[in-house]
Design a protein around this motif. Structure first.
Motif, PDB file in Angstrom:
ATOM      1  N   GLY A 449      48.990   7.906  13.379  1.00  0.00           N
ATOM      2  CA  GLY A 449      47.601   8.270  13.119  1.00  0.00           C
ATOM      3  C   GLY A 449      46.870   8.585  14.397  1.00  0.00           C
ATOM      4  N   ARG A 450      45.741   9.241  14.251  1.00  0.00           N
ATOM      5  CA  ARG A 450      44.937   9.671  15.400  1.00  0.00           C
ATOM      6  C   ARG A 450      43.516   9.158  15.216  1.00  0.00           C
ATOM      7  NH1 ARG A 450      46.388  15.232  16.129  1.00  0.00           N
ATOM      8  NH2 ARG A 450      47.957  14.317  17.516  1.00  0.00           N
ATOM      9  N   GLY A 451      42.966   8.599  16.281  1.00  0.00           N
ATOM     10  CA  GLY A 451      41.605   8.078  16.243  1.00  0.00           C
ATOM     11  C   GLY A 451      40.746   8.682  17.329  1.00  0.00           C
ATOM     12  N   ILE A 452      39.475   8.896  16.987  1.00  0.00           N
ATOM     13  CA  ILE A 452      38.485   9.430  17.927  1.00  0.00           C
ATOM     14  C   ILE A 452      37.383   8.384  18.068  1.00  0.00           C
ATOM     15  CG2 ILE A 452      36.816  11.280  18.384  1.00  0.00           C
ATOM     16  CD1 ILE A 452      39.619  12.360  18.284  1.00  0.00           C
ATOM     17  N   ALA A 453      36.877   8.219  19.270  1.00  0.00           N
ATOM     18  CA  ALA A 453      35.703   7.370  19.473  1.00  0.00           C
ATOM     19  C   ALA A 453      34.993   7.815  20.742  1.00  0.00           C
ATOM     20  CB  ALA A 453      36.085   5.897  19.567  1.00  0.00           C
ATOM     21  N   SER A 454      33.690   7.575  20.779  1.00  0.00           N
ATOM     22  CA  SER A 454      32.877   7.943  21.936  1.00  0.00           C
ATOM     23  C   SER A 454      32.190   6.703  22.493  1.00  0.00           C
ATOM     24  CB  SER A 454      31.837   9.000  21.549  1.00  0.00           C
ATOM     25  OG  SER A 454      32.456  10.211  21.164  1.00  0.00           O
ATOM     26  N   GLY A 455      31.576   6.854  23.666  1.00  0.00           N
ATOM     27  CA  GLY A 455      30.904   5.723  24.281  1.00  0.00           C
ATOM     28  C   GLY A 455      29.864   6.149  25.294  1.00  0.00           C
ATOM     29  N   TYR A 456      28.986   5.192  25.611  1.00  0.00           N
ATOM     30  CA  TYR A 456      27.878   5.421  26.554  1.00  0.00           C
ATOM     31  C   TYR A 456      27.638   4.155  27.365  1.00  0.00           C
ATOM     32  CZ  TYR A 456      22.930   4.722  27.780  1.00  0.00           C
ATOM     33  OH  TYR A 456      21.769   4.377  28.420  1.00  0.00           O
ATOM     34  N   TRP A 457      27.329   4.334  28.644  1.00  0.00           N
ATOM     35  CA  TRP A 457      26.849   3.234  29.490  1.00  0.00           C
ATOM     36  C   TRP A 457      25.738   3.768  30.375  1.00  0.00           C
ATOM     37  CZ3 TRP A 457      26.484  -1.698  29.543  1.00  0.00           C
ATOM     38  CH2 TRP A 457      26.175  -2.402  30.712  1.00  0.00           C
ATOM     39  N   HIS A 458      24.705   2.944  30.567  1.00  0.00           N
ATOM     40  CA  HIS A 458      23.503   3.459  31.237  1.00  0.00           C
ATOM     41  C   HIS A 458      23.642   3.538  32.752  1.00  0.00           C
ATOM     42  CE1 HIS A 458      23.004  -0.867  31.645  1.00  0.00           C
ATOM     43  NE2 HIS A 458      22.853  -0.988  30.343  1.00  0.00           N
ATOM     44  N   ASN A 459      24.615   2.806  33.347  1.00  0.00           N
ATOM     45  CA  ASN A 459      24.790   2.767  34.797  1.00  0.00           C
ATOM     46  C   ASN A 459      23.580   2.131  35.473  1.00  0.00           C
ATOM     47  OD1 ASN A 459      27.420   3.897  34.840  1.00  0.00           O
ATOM     48  ND2 ASN A 459      26.545   5.928  34.512  1.00  0.00           N
TER      49      ASN A 459
END
Length: 764
Positions: A449-459
């Motif tokens: 299977g294939r999974g996609i995910a995104s992310g953010y960090w403010h630094n």
């Protein structure tokens, strides 16, 4: 001066060998446990065997009578910290809580909580002395899990903590130390208008930063109170300030904190555990004291990150547009307040352009070690819930998960739920790069299977100091105030070399101790290349101005008639006169005749840090017989601003992925019914090893940060945020089974497969 045009750069963006590399690979580098001093004593700490217990009495007489024991310390030797001195500037920890974490006061609040310590002439004698310290406990009821700790009938850890963030203020003490809330628009109204609404609940377990080097320090207190501390930490100024207040030193100036090399930290060494204890033992004994934690102590008594419950509700139209989202996050803080729940609330939803959004977070006390920062603290947990839920919503709507992110992704002009309006962000570029990545074209086989995910960090930005000194032979020393935990010596030297126009090898970067450089905040928050980079760049630019003045003196012309170009002083034009260019070495050689040493120091409070966004692709194969998950392929695509040293940026991305995969599949704290940790070591607490991981492909998207001279934005924390959801989404794609509780270990996956099999058979 700006260096944002990549074509103009000669050193920044290249891949030189790191200046500290040879010492580290040959074993010459000195870490905290390597330090030895004449007359040094060995310190050991006695720890509570109970998760929650009142300390009735402590008797140290037998321990002090043991030959070779030179000092014993208990809570009675620690000063109480008045309310007006429980914080230091922007440093995050409450000093009263930190003091009680270093040595229990009144109650032991978790198994492993320090209750006494000894210093002796050998480690063996110190261990023997610990057994002779007699502690009488009154064992109390304990609470380990976050929702159990929130219950009205839960044992209360502190009778002086009332939930902050509520109005009116509660009248009863609570394990919920604070509630935070961010809201945008009218969430409930939009749920009513949505075509599809789903609600899901996700859970995570506490996981440790798992740095290879245990905590270690040597502290020497002289008879006049002057003190030197050698320790591995993410901030020598933090060590100085916290130790000074907690141990009752005269003032900060009496303590010199020297940063040793650091064998990993990931946020877990932005806090102290040993230094105040060693300080008091040294003060009592009159001799230097060394304390080194065992691996078991690291697990039992130092900060993991929170375990948590994340509840997510999302509503969308049939075309995939998310119209409303709500997340409720409940984070364990351990024995003292301070979980990263606020960052979890901020980061989970920040990836998307949501017209109506709400995030509510609870910081919850329980009888576990006080949590410490772990790489993008709080963000991976919140994002695991949100990124899993958006995947479930996409499947409910029959929309490709990557398309779902394209439809809803944050872009310039998007107002985030926590307040800022995005500008100059690269999230959609990471989605575009993911769409074009060759991994999406690789066919998937059975049980894959294939999974996609995104992310953010403010630094982060903040306080940084740097000094740039020109040596008499034309080489340069640059001193910074940040321990190097990710290759920052190289990046600092590269930026200085770029400004001065000299070879990288002519610059020596040094991490200064607290007496060698001005105050600098700790290494953390993905701030050093940004904030420290601004400081070293400005110091180098000041040196350039001084070099132009010195050349003007040598040529007897006005400084305004001199330019610095390609590492040389040259006349600014024909009117300035005709002179042979002067390089840095030529000017340095004559410095005594033109005004003396050439150097510059800069102190800044850096502002303008830029957020980091990323998108990950994970392919897995599930062994349905064993429940084992194999990571087949992994791609991490990230907006890194400007990669000062691309190899170290890639290494940060690969390391974040590996840690996130461990969090997803195998890592967890396991406690028995009495609140005792059952897996305090790497044999039973399983982190990924090389054979668990494929080669991790990294794609660097460069959207320069205009507020930094070289366009840098932090890159170290962003890559750990998506992997948990990416792996979960890939497992769901491979098996049709959605796992919402971490870790997704073989027994848990095998049980889910067993449970699903009868249902699948009945459906067929």
């Amino acid at each position: 001066m700006s260096y944002l045009e990549k074509e103009s750069l000669k050193i920044v963006g290249t891949r030189p060998i790191r200046p500290d590399g040879v010492d580290k690979v040959t074993g010459r580098a000195n870490f905290g446990a390597d330090m030895k001093m004449p007359g040094m004593l060995w310190g050991k700490i006695k720890r509570s065997p109970h998760a929650h217990a009142r300390i009735v009495s402590i008797n140290t007489e037998k321990a002090m009578a043991l030959p070779g024991v030179k000092a014993v310390t208990t809570r009675a030797d620690f000063p109480d910290i008045p309310p007006d001195k429980r914080s230091i500037g922007a440093m995050p920890h409450n000093l009263w809580d930190l003091s009680r974490n270093c040595m229990a006061k009144g109650k032991a609040l978790y198994e492993g909580h320090a209750v006494a310590a000894v210093a002796a002439t050998s480690p063996a004698i110190a261990e023997q002395a610990l057994d002779l310290i007699e502690v009488e406990y009154e064992v109390l009821a304990h609470v380990m899990d976050v929702e159990a700790a929130m219950a009205a009938d839960a044992p209360v850890l502190h009778d002086d903590i009332f939930t902050a963030g509520l109005d009116p203020k509660p009248s009863k003490p609570s394990n919920v130390s604070k509630m935070v809330r961010f809201v945008k628009g009218d969430v409930e109204a939009e749920f009513a208008e949505a075509d599809v609404v789903i609600e899901r609940r996700y859970t995570t377990k506490p996981v440790h930063q798992a740095y290879i080097e245990p905590h270690a320090c040597v502290v020497s207190v002289s008879p006049d109170g002057q003190t030197t501390i050698w320790s591995s930490s993410q901030g020598q100024f933090m060590v100085r300030a916290y130790t000074s207040r907690i141990a009752g030193a005269e003032d900060n100036a009496s303590i010199r904190a020297i940063p040793a090399e650091i064998g990993g930290g990931f946020g877990g060494k932005t806090i102290i555990y040993l230094e105040p204890v060693a300080y008091l033992l040294s003060k009592k004994s009159g001799r230097p004291v060394k304390i080194v934690m065992s691996r078991e102590e690291v697990f039992r008594a130092t900060g993991p990150t929170s375990g948590a419950v994340v509840e997510v509700k999302m509503g969308a139209k049939k075309d995939g547009r998310v119209t409303a989202a709500k997340a409720v996050l409940k984070y364990q803080s351990g024995a003292f307040p301070g979980s990263p729940v606020q960052q979890g609330c901020i980061c989970g939803l920040a990836v998307y352009d949501l017209p109506n959004a709400e995030a509510v977070g609870y910081d919850v006390l329980c009888n576990r070690p006080k949590v410490a920062a772990y790489r993008a603290p709080g963000a991976p947990i919140g994002s695991f819930g949100v990124e899993s839920c958006i995947d479930e919503l996409a499947r409910e709507l029959g929309i490709d998960p990557l398309k779902m992110r394209e439809i809803n992704g944050a872009k310039d002009g998007t107002k985030a739920a926590h307040g800022p309006t995005w500008n100059n962000i690269g999230y959609m570029k990471t989605v575009e790069a993911a769409k074009a990545h060759p991994q999406l074209s690789v066919p998937l086989g059975p049980n894959q299977g294939r999974g996609i995910a995104s992310g953010y960090w403010h630094n982060a930005g903040g306080e940084s100091s740097a000094a740039c000194h020109v040596n008499e032979d034309g080489t340069v020393t640059v001193t910074e105030g940040h321990p190097d935990i990710g290759g920052s010596r190289a990046s600092m030297a590269m930026m200085v070399a770029e400004v001065l126009g000299i070879p990288f090898e002519r610059v020596r970067p040094v991490v200064g101790d607290t007496t060698a450089i001005g105050f600098s905040a700790s290494t953390g928050g993905s701030r050093v290349t940004f904030a420290g980079g601004m400081a070293v760049t400005q110091s180098a630019q000041k040196v350039v101005e001084e070099l132009k003045k010195r050349a003007a003196i040598m040529w007897d012309i006005s400084p305004e008639a001199v330019e610095w170009k390609d590492g040389k002083a040259v006349p600014a034009g024909a009117n300035a006169g005709s002179f042979e260019p002067l390089d840095l070495a030529a000017i340095a050689a004559k410095s005594a005749r033109t005004g003396g040493p050439i150097s510059a120091e800069v102190q800044i409070n850096a502002q303008g840090q830029a957020p980091g966004f990323t998108t990950h692709i994970c392919d897995v194969e599930v062994d349905k017989e064993t429940g084992h998950v194999k990571i087949l392929r992994y791609a991490a695509i990230q907006d890194v601003g400007r990669a000062i040293h691309p190899s170290y940026v890639e290494g940060q991305m690969q390391g974040g992925v590996a840690q996130g995969v461990g969090w997803a599949l195998s890592e967890e704290y396991i406690y028995d019914k009495d609140g005792r940790l059952e897996n305090p070591g790497f044999l039973d607490y399983r982190v990924p090893v090389a054979s668990d991981m494929p080669m991790i492909d990294t794609v660097l998207i460069e959207v320069p940060n205009p507020r930094h001279p070289f366009g840098a934005r932090g890159c170290g924390e962003v890559p750990i945020i998506p992997p948990m959801a990416a792996v979960a989404n890939a497992i769901a794609d491979a098996t049709g089974i959605r796992l919402r509780d971490l870790p997704m270990s073989p027994p848990r996956l095998r049980a889910a497969l067993d449970e699903a099999e009868p249902l699948r058979a009945a459906a067929e």
